[in-house]
Design a protein around this motif. Sequence first.
Motif, mmCIF file in Angstrom:
data_model
loop_
_atom_site.group_PDB
_atom_site.id
_atom_site.type_symbol
_atom_site.label_atom_id
_atom_site.label_comp_id
_atom_site.label_asym_id
_atom_site.label_seq_id
_atom_site.Cartn_x
_atom_site.Cartn_y
_atom_site.Cartn_z
ATOM 1 N N ASP A 109 -5.008 3.227 13.569
ATOM 2 C CA ASP A 109 -5.393 3.463 12.446
ATOM 3 C C ASP A 109 -5.636 2.455 11.571
ATOM 4 N N VAL A 110 -6.425 2.366 10.469
ATOM 5 C CA VAL A 110 -7.041 1.243 9.943
ATOM 6 C C VAL A 110 -7.269 1.078 8.374
ATOM 7 N N VAL A 111 -7.079 0.294 7.635
ATOM 8 C CA VAL A 111 -7.456 0.291 6.237
ATOM 9 C C VAL A 111 -8.148 -1.057 5.732
ATOM 10 N N VAL A 112 -8.918 -0.960 4.664
ATOM 11 C CA VAL A 112 -9.650 -1.994 4.348
ATOM 12 C C VAL A 112 -9.120 -2.335 2.851
ATOM 13 N N ASP A 160 5.567 -7.055 13.215
ATOM 14 C CA ASP A 160 6.037 -6.522 14.533
ATOM 15 C C ASP A 160 7.484 -5.921 14.301
ATOM 16 N N GLY A 161 8.169 -5.525 15.438
ATOM 17 C CA GLY A 161 9.133 -4.790 15.305
ATOM 18 C C GLY A 161 9.017 -3.446 15.409
ATOM 19 N N PHE A 162 7.745 -2.930 15.778
ATOM 20 C CA PHE A 162 7.912 -1.454 15.981
ATOM 21 C C PHE A 162 7.991 -1.018 17.207
ATOM 22 N N VAL A 163 7.884 0.393 17.534
ATOM 23 C CA VAL A 163 7.883 0.999 18.786
ATOM 24 C C VAL A 163 6.539 1.547 18.988
ATOM 25 N N GLN A 164 5.978 2.144 17.909
ATOM 26 C CA GLN A 164 4.630 2.637 17.874
ATOM 27 C C GLN A 164 4.200 2.800 16.617
ATOM 28 N N PRO A 165 3.643 1.706 16.092
ATOM 29 C CA PRO A 165 3.009 1.658 14.779
ATOM 30 C C PRO A 165 1.921 2.508 14.522
ATOM 31 N N ASN A 166 1.701 3.289 13.450
ATOM 32 C CA ASN A 166 0.695 4.218 13.629
ATOM 33 C C ASN A 166 -0.092 4.369 12.189
ATOM 34 N N GLY A 167 0.123 5.277 11.282
ATOM 35 C CA GLY A 167 -0.583 5.196 10.136
ATOM 36 C C GLY A 167 -0.073 4.186 9.281
ATOM 37 N N LEU A 168 -1.191 3.735 8.193
ATOM 38 C CA LEU A 168 -0.692 2.550 7.305
ATOM 39 C C LEU A 168 -1.653 2.893 5.988
ATOM 40 N N ALA A 169 -1.305 2.259 4.896
ATOM 41 C CA ALA A 169 -1.947 2.558 3.696
ATOM 42 C C ALA A 169 -1.323 1.390 2.741
ATOM 43 N N PHE A 170 -2.363 1.035 1.835
ATOM 44 C CA PHE A 170 -1.673 0.300 0.456
ATOM 45 C C PHE A 170 -1.287 1.016 -0.452
ATOM 46 N N SER A 171 -0.484 0.538 -1.212
ATOM 47 C CA SER A 171 -0.259 1.125 -2.619
ATOM 48 C C SER A 171 -1.396 0.979 -3.405
ATOM 49 N N PRO A 172 -1.323 1.769 -4.762
ATOM 50 C CA PRO A 172 -2.696 1.572 -5.294
ATOM 51 C C PRO A 172 -2.721 0.040 -5.885
ATOM 52 N N ASP A 173 -1.988 -0.798 -6.295
ATOM 53 C CA ASP A 173 -2.276 -1.980 -6.553
ATOM 54 C C ASP A 173 -2.255 -3.194 -5.653
ATOM 55 N N GLU A 174 -2.086 -2.739 -4.567
ATOM 56 C CA GLU A 174 -1.916 -3.566 -2.938
ATOM 57 C C GLU A 174 -1.032 -4.490 -3.183
ATOM 58 N N SER A 175 0.225 -3.995 -3.596
ATOM 59 C CA SER A 175 1.395 -5.048 -3.599
ATOM 60 C C SER A 175 2.291 -4.561 -2.473
ATOM 61 N N LEU A 176 2.130 -3.382 -1.891
ATOM 62 C CA LEU A 176 2.817 -2.917 -0.905
ATOM 63 C C LEU A 176 1.783 -2.637 0.192
ATOM 64 N N LEU A 177 2.388 -2.496 1.423
ATOM 65 C CA LEU A 177 1.624 -2.043 2.576
ATOM 66 C C LEU A 177 2.740 -1.088 3.342
ATOM 67 N N TYR A 178 2.404 0.111 3.513
ATOM 68 C CA TYR A 178 3.090 1.273 4.356
ATOM 69 C C TYR A 178 2.638 1.196 5.721
ATOM 70 N N VAL A 179 3.606 1.405 6.444
ATOM 71 C CA VAL A 179 3.324 1.568 7.919
ATOM 72 C C VAL A 179 4.375 2.565 8.505
#
Length: 294
Positions: A109-112, A160-179
Amino acid sequence: MALTLGNVHLEKLHTGCRWSEGPAWFAAGRYMVWSDIPNDRMLRWDETDGSVSVFRQPALNTNGHAVDREGRLVSCEHRGRCISRTEHDGSRRVLVSHVEGRRLNSPNDVVVKSDGSIWFTDPTYGIDSDYEGDAAPSEIGASRVYRISPDGTDVRCVADGFVQPNGLAFSPDESLLYVADTGATHQADGPRHIRHFDLSSDGASLSGGEVLARCEAGLFDGFRVDAKGHLWCSAGDGVHCIAPDGTLLGKVLVPEVVANVCFGGAKRNRLFICATTSLYAIYLNTRGATWPAR
């Protein structure tokens, strides 16, 4: 404010896929592109007349997609083991296929980001078997999150430190990345949660990584964030709406396992849902997040 509308129901827009994934909305053309990974094709749903056509086949078992600020399609390729971009003339350009001389596993998965940088996850699903790619050993030996710099010259691991990282997205202000980590597919009692990371002041590195929410119905796969910061997450029983503090607010029940979602439509208030064999949609009382002003 209620995020759903009482008189609105889930609509099935198309069926006949093997595993629907990675929806991406093109506002200028009023259409959506998504992946049917095992069938090695990308499909196109047209809002103007409801028609569905093949956007690309073969498609190198593409999975997740995003649209950049120039309106180009950025894609995760399982079989290509790369991040590619479809240029305005329709040509395909590989943006990254190797890190430190080793092939990527199978970008998922990918985000810009608003600065033009591209962030993507790289689990092993596309090399685990021949069903969604080509079976092969991992050259990297780990599953990570990467960032491609806006000019494309630098590709580096940011988490890193994931088993299988999958979906990802930024918060609206781009202060956070969710994975999301769907490692329960590969480890008994493995992760089935979403982690949240803080972005540094330079917008290029991460810290933190605490668990925000755990999925109690299947797995959190792909997800997107609305303008208020709520996460709309795929799960085994539909789409879960999660508050920024991790509280489960409610669910949109779907009769198939959901893989990914995106916001679209003229007001970005329509949630498109890729669920196993089908494409669904529902109007919501919220809008998808847009890029912060730059």
